[in-house]
Scaffold this active site. Structure first.
Site, PDB file in Angstrom:
ATOM      1  N   THR A  22       8.325  68.634 -40.400  1.00 37.79           N
ATOM      2  CA  THR A  22       9.003  69.692 -39.642  1.00 37.79           C
ATOM      3  C   THR A  22      10.274  70.153 -40.362  1.00 37.79           C
ATOM      4  O   THR A  22      10.578  71.354 -40.392  1.00 37.79           O
ATOM      5  CB  THR A  22       9.296  69.171 -38.222  1.00 37.79           C
ATOM      6  OG1 THR A  22       8.042  68.874 -37.603  1.00 37.79           O
ATOM      7  CG2 THR A  22      10.050  70.182 -37.380  1.00 37.79           C
ATOM      8  N   ALA A  23      10.991  69.210 -40.983  1.00 40.53           N
ATOM      9  CA  ALA A  23      12.232  69.592 -41.681  1.00 40.53           C
ATOM     10  C   ALA A  23      11.895  70.475 -42.882  1.00 40.53           C
ATOM     11  O   ALA A  23      12.579  71.485 -43.126  1.00 40.53           O
ATOM     12  CB  ALA A  23      12.987  68.342 -42.128  1.00 40.53           C
ATOM     13  N   THR A  24      10.827  70.146 -43.608  1.00 36.57           N
ATOM     14  CA  THR A  24      10.442  70.967 -44.769  1.00 36.57           C
ATOM     15  C   THR A  24      10.059  72.372 -44.305  1.00 36.57           C
ATOM     16  O   THR A  24      10.375  73.371 -44.966  1.00 36.57           O
ATOM     17  CB  THR A  24       9.243  70.333 -45.514  1.00 36.57           C
ATOM     18  OG1 THR A  24       9.521  68.959 -45.727  1.00 36.57           O
ATOM     19  CG2 THR A  24       8.992  71.011 -46.842  1.00 36.57           C
ATOM     20  N   ALA A  25       9.371  72.436 -43.169  1.00 34.57           N
ATOM     21  CA  ALA A  25       8.966  73.753 -42.648  1.00 34.57           C
ATOM     22  C   ALA A  25      10.194  74.619 -42.384  1.00 34.57           C
ATOM     23  O   ALA A  25      10.162  75.837 -42.600  1.00 34.57           O
ATOM     24  CB  ALA A  25       8.158  73.587 -41.367  1.00 34.57           C
ATOM     25  N   CYS A  76      -1.037  62.690 -38.961  1.00 36.40           N
ATOM     26  CA  CYS A  76      -0.125  63.412 -38.063  1.00 36.40           C
ATOM     27  C   CYS A  76      -0.554  63.257 -36.609  1.00 36.40           C
ATOM     28  O   CYS A  76       0.261  63.370 -35.696  1.00 36.40           O
ATOM     29  CB  CYS A  76      -0.091  64.879 -38.441  1.00 36.40           C
ATOM     30  SG  CYS A  76      -1.739  65.610 -38.475  1.00 36.40           S
ATOM     31  N   GLU A  89       1.639  73.523 -40.109  1.00 38.98           N
ATOM     32  CA  GLU A  89       1.067  72.364 -39.407  1.00 38.98           C
ATOM     33  C   GLU A  89       2.003  71.196 -39.667  1.00 38.98           C
ATOM     34  O   GLU A  89       2.091  70.715 -40.799  1.00 38.98           O
ATOM     35  CB  GLU A  89      -0.334  72.033 -39.959  1.00 38.98           C
ATOM     36  CG  GLU A  89      -1.346  73.161 -39.863  1.00 38.98           C
ATOM     37  CD  GLU A  89      -1.917  73.327 -38.463  1.00 38.98           C
ATOM     38  OE1 GLU A  89      -1.470  72.639 -37.528  1.00 38.98           O
ATOM     39  OE2 GLU A  89      -2.812  74.166 -38.311  1.00 38.98           O
ATOM     40  N   GLY A 105       2.914  69.666 -43.502  1.00 43.73           N
ATOM     41  CA  GLY A 105       3.920  68.699 -43.946  1.00 43.73           C
ATOM     42  C   GLY A 105       4.930  68.459 -42.836  1.00 43.73           C
ATOM     43  O   GLY A 105       4.645  68.663 -41.653  1.00 43.73           O
ATOM     44  N   LYS A 123      -0.423  73.804 -54.136  1.00 42.78           N
ATOM     45  CA  LYS A 123       0.614  72.852 -54.576  1.00 42.78           C
ATOM     46  C   LYS A 123       0.406  71.586 -53.753  1.00 42.78           C
ATOM     47  O   LYS A 123       0.984  71.420 -52.679  1.00 42.78           O
ATOM     48  CB  LYS A 123       1.999  73.459 -54.343  1.00 42.78           C
ATOM     49  CG  LYS A 123       3.077  73.025 -55.320  1.00 42.78           C
ATOM     50  CD  LYS A 123       3.307  71.537 -55.371  1.00 42.78           C
ATOM     51  CE  LYS A 123       4.134  71.038 -54.210  1.00 42.78           C
ATOM     52  NZ  LYS A 123       4.162  69.550 -54.146  1.00 42.78           N
ATOM     53  N   GLU A 168       9.485  60.979 -35.595  1.00 45.09           N
ATOM     54  CA  GLU A 168       8.199  60.663 -36.229  1.00 45.09           C
ATOM     55  C   GLU A 168       8.412  59.564 -37.276  1.00 45.09           C
ATOM     56  O   GLU A 168       9.166  59.740 -38.234  1.00 45.09           O
ATOM     57  CB  GLU A 168       7.625  61.911 -36.908  1.00 45.09           C
ATOM     58  CG  GLU A 168       6.226  61.659 -37.431  1.00 45.09           C
ATOM     59  CD  GLU A 168       5.654  62.835 -38.210  1.00 45.09           C
ATOM     60  OE1 GLU A 168       6.367  63.415 -39.025  1.00 45.09           O
ATOM     61  OE2 GLU A 168       4.468  63.144 -37.984  1.00 45.09           O
TER      62      GLU A 168
HETATM   63  P1  NAD Z   1       6.623  67.030 -46.794  1.00 44.23           P
HETATM   64  O1  NAD Z   1       7.075  68.088 -45.877  1.00 44.23           O
HETATM   65  O2  NAD Z   1       7.640  66.180 -47.463  1.00 44.23           O
HETATM   66  O3  NAD Z   1       5.746  67.639 -47.992  1.00 44.23           O
HETATM   67  C1  NAD Z   1       4.581  68.396 -47.743  1.00 44.23           C
HETATM   68  C2  NAD Z   1       4.339  69.286 -48.941  1.00 44.23           C
HETATM   69  O4  NAD Z   1       5.385  70.229 -49.024  1.00 44.23           O
HETATM   70  C3  NAD Z   1       4.313  68.565 -50.284  1.00 44.23           C
HETATM   71  O5  NAD Z   1       3.354  69.148 -51.120  1.00 44.23           O
HETATM   72  C4  NAD Z   1       5.714  68.808 -50.803  1.00 44.23           C
HETATM   73  O6  NAD Z   1       5.816  68.729 -52.204  1.00 44.23           O
HETATM   74  C5  NAD Z   1       5.962  70.218 -50.315  1.00 44.23           C
HETATM   75  N1  NAD Z   1       7.370  70.586 -50.197  1.00 44.23           N
HETATM   76  C6  NAD Z   1       8.448  69.786 -49.964  1.00 44.23           C
HETATM   77  N2  NAD Z   1       9.574  70.520 -49.959  1.00 44.23           N
HETATM   78  C7  NAD Z   1       9.217  71.813 -50.160  1.00 44.23           C
HETATM   79  C8  NAD Z   1       9.928  73.030 -50.259  1.00 44.23           C
HETATM   80  N3  NAD Z   1      11.256  73.092 -50.147  1.00 44.23           N
HETATM   81  N4  NAD Z   1       9.240  74.164 -50.465  1.00 44.23           N
HETATM   82  C9  NAD Z   1       7.896  74.144 -50.579  1.00 44.23           C
HETATM   83  N5  NAD Z   1       7.160  73.012 -50.522  1.00 44.23           N
HETATM   84  C10 NAD Z   1       7.813  71.860 -50.311  1.00 44.23           C
HETATM   85  O7  NAD Z   1       5.581  66.181 -45.967  1.00 44.23           O
HETATM   86  P2  NAD Z   1       4.837  64.856 -46.417  1.00 44.23           P
HETATM   87  O8  NAD Z   1       5.841  63.735 -46.372  1.00 44.23           O
HETATM   88  O9  NAD Z   1       4.093  65.116 -47.668  1.00 44.23           O
HETATM   89  O10 NAD Z   1       3.770  64.691 -45.250  1.00 44.23           O
HETATM   90  C11 NAD Z   1       4.021  64.038 -44.072  1.00 44.23           C
HETATM   91  C12 NAD Z   1       4.310  65.017 -42.970  1.00 44.23           C
HETATM   92  O11 NAD Z   1       3.224  65.921 -42.844  1.00 44.23           O
HETATM   93  C13 NAD Z   1       4.432  64.347 -41.620  1.00 44.23           C
HETATM   94  O12 NAD Z   1       5.491  64.921 -40.918  1.00 44.23           O
HETATM   95  C14 NAD Z   1       3.113  64.670 -40.936  1.00 44.23           C
HETATM   96  O13 NAD Z   1       3.143  64.649 -39.540  1.00 44.23           O
HETATM   97  C15 NAD Z   1       2.854  66.023 -41.462  1.00 44.23           C
HETATM   98  N6  NAD Z   1       1.436  66.353 -41.331  1.00 44.23           N
HETATM   99  C16 NAD Z   1       1.059  67.281 -40.394  1.00 44.23           C
HETATM  100  C17 NAD Z   1      -0.288  67.591 -40.224  1.00 44.23           C
HETATM  101  C18 NAD Z   1      -0.742  68.608 -39.210  1.00 44.23           C
HETATM  102  O14 NAD Z   1      -1.877  69.068 -39.318  1.00 44.23           O
HETATM  103  N7  NAD Z   1       0.072  68.979 -38.236  1.00 44.23           N
HETATM  104  C19 NAD Z   1      -1.234  66.951 -41.010  1.00 44.23           C
HETATM  105  C20 NAD Z   1      -0.817  66.006 -41.940  1.00 44.23           C
HETATM  106  C21 NAD Z   1       0.528  65.723 -42.106  1.00 44.23           C
END
Ligand code: NAD
Length: 487
Positions: A230-233, A284, A250, A228, A175, A390
């Site tokens: 931290t809040a989404t995680a 990131c 990550e 993605g 996804k 961030e």
């Molecule tokens: P995001 O968390 O908004 O989205 C990431 C992915 O998760 C997208 O595909 C999104 O559609 C999906 N998603 C969103 N809500 C979801 C849910 N409830 N259930 C399942 N999937 C869901 O992040 P973003 O804005 O796309 O990316 C930026 C973030 O990613 C930043 O915080 C950045 O630091 C982080 N990031 C981390 C790394 C790392 O390796 N640590 C690498 C790149 C980006």
């Protein structure tokens, strides 16, 4: 009539229609350039079923054959590097030149690296003399893996998951981010051409709360690799809490650069410019807090500002553009909001947003695009929002420090722990500080030098788990101990 790129889901080896569609914008022009599926439970169910059906065949395919197919994927992708780089830029906003030298070559490398590293993986064995038993471990793929990736490095991060997941014998449902789906869709053609069997890789496009949520909750998906915010995680952890899934997370960072007075500034300043602003600061691992020893603070700042101001921002397709547009209107507003609130709170915006508008020389900036210039902020306190949260854009704070103990404490004084960069010519200090920093990766006198053999991941709110040659194989497999009694 405007022609859009029409992205389709890829399920069981076929491109399939979806009733609902979402707009995807070109960040450099602010115009819709692609329509992507707004997938939900129905599409996710179909993709998971296809992956589950393909699992017995793929997981039992000899390792060497899987490896050969994945190496072919890498070869075909490499032969289409320019085309993928242009699409990645149009979808994400980054310069085409950056996608050509970083994103797509790295995606090729990811596929090739994991295709071959799996072949060289060895397991453990141990003989017990009492009571006389031979133990060994063996690894099996987990099943259907759910791979969820963000928008900042779309192909780079998708393949960092896909390579080891497939090489280990899993089938997958991916996804990608709803903001950058085009290259993942193009990649499906590459996978088919290389001979990846139907159902082994399925792509479902759509939003996180709808398609992503359906995938992470799916009872037939025992493993989720998520990159993605931290809040989404947190949402994903809560959604999967009762299901005992394998999770790799990550997440975000608030990474420190620490520059001691004995640093080689000739090397440190251009690297810190890159670490602060490459990919519009949307990596990131980007540095967002630069701590500079007080004796060199003024000298560093003057040169750092001059180099930031010299960055060419503009049309991502122009060969001399170094920084393109931020991924979306909303994200650009979030980034500029942080700058504005910092200024209102007493910080000094030294250059960039709101200061340098219109002075960047040859590269015209489309007023409808989501451009934010490289911004350097000083006179901030460690507990200000801009030093704690961030921002994920081309914004960096520069602050002075006096001694080693103080700077380690301040660098560690955030919820995140992804990476840090230390600049000094004192080798003992370098190792001492590297050990004390709360971060998954510490770069010393360099930045973003990535060896895929090494574990990658974050501590604290920056993530759970590590990925890399051995770590990825461990994550994408279940280990089993076999104990054979010897009479
Ligand atoms: P995001 O968390 O908004 O989205 C990431 C992915 O998760 C997208 O595909 C999104 O559609 C999906 N998603 C969103 N809500 C979801 C849910 N409830 N259930 C399942 N999937 C869901 O992040 P973003 O804005 O796309 O990316 C930026 C973030 O990613 C930043 O915080 C950045 O630091 C982080 N990031 C981390 C790394 C790392 O390796 N640590 C690498 C790149 C980006």
């Amino acid at each position: 009539m405007t022609e859009f790129v029409q992205v389709k889901n890829f399920i069981n080896g076929k491109f399939t229609d979806c009733v609902g569609l979402l707009d995807s914008f070109n960040p450099a022009t602010g115009e819709v350039w692609a329509k992507i599926p707004d997938s939900g439970q129905y599409e996710v169910d179909a993709a998971v079923n296809a992956a589950a059906q393909a699992f017995p065949g793929w997981s039992q395919t000899p390792q060497a054959k899987r490896s050969a197919i994945l190496q072919k994927v890498a070869d075909i992708l490499e032969s289409r590097l320019d085309e993928f780089a242009v699409a990645e830029s149009r979808d994400q906003g980054k310069p085409v030149s950056l996608a050509k030298r970083m994103d797509i070559p790295r995606a090729v490398h990811n596929m090739r690296f994991f295709a071959t590293s799996c072949l060289n993986h060895q397991e453990k064995a141990n003989y017990m003399d009492i009571p006389g038993a031979l133990n060994y471990t063996t690894r099996l793929p987990v099943g259907v893996a759910g791979l969820i990736s963000p928008w900042n490095l779309p192909m780079y991060l998708l393949t960092f998951k896909l390579g080891p997941a497939l090489a280990s014998g899993n089938t997958v449902v991916c996804k990608p981010s709803e903001m950058t789906s085009v290259t993942a869709w193009m990649f499906c053609e590459v996978l088919s051409e290389a001979g990846v069997p139907p159902g082994v890789v399925n792509m479902v496009f759509g939003t996180g709360p709808k398609a992503g949520d359906a995938l992470v909750r799916h009872p037939s998906v025992p493993l989720i690799s998520f990159t993605g915010g931290t809040a989404t995680a947190g949402v994903i952890r809560a959604a999967t809490a009762t299901q005992c899934k394998k999770l790799s997370l990550e997440l975000g960072g608030k990474n420190a650069g620490i520059i001691f007075e004995d640093a080689d500034l000739e090397k440190c300043i251009p690297t810190t410019i890159r670490s602060s602003f490459v990919n519009q600061g949307e990596v990131c691992l980007c540095t967002s807090r630069v701590f500079v020893q007080r004796s060199i603070y003024d000298r560093f700042l003057e040169k750092f500002i001059a180099e930031a101001r010299a960055i060419k921002v503009g049309d991502p397709s122009a060969p001399d553009t170094w920084m393109g547009a931020l991924v979306s209107k909303e994200h650009a507003a979030k980034v500029t909001g942080y700058i504005q609130r910092a200024a209102e709170g007493g910080a000094t915006v030294q250059c960039g947003h709101g200061i340098d508008t219109g002075i960047d020389g040859s590269n015209a900036i489309n007023p409808k695009g989501y451009f934010v210039r490289p911004t350097i902020i000083t006179d901030v306190k460690d507990d200000d929002a801009i030093m704690q949260e961030e921002v994920f854009g081309p914004v960096v704070c520069v602050v002075p420090f006096d001694n080693e103990e103080e700077v380690v404490r301040r660098a560690n004084g955030v919820q995140y722990g992804l990476c840090a960069a230390v600049w000094t010519s004192d080798a003992s200090r370098l190792h001492r500080v590297a050990r004390k920093l709360e971060a998954g990766t510490v770069w010393a006198n360099c930045w973003l030098v990535r060896d895929l053999h090494m574990p990658f991941g974050g501590c604290k709110s920056s993530g759970v788990g590590r990925e890399g040659a051995v770590d990825s194989i461990e994550f994408y497999t279940e280990v089993k101990t076999v104990c054979v009694q010897i009479e």
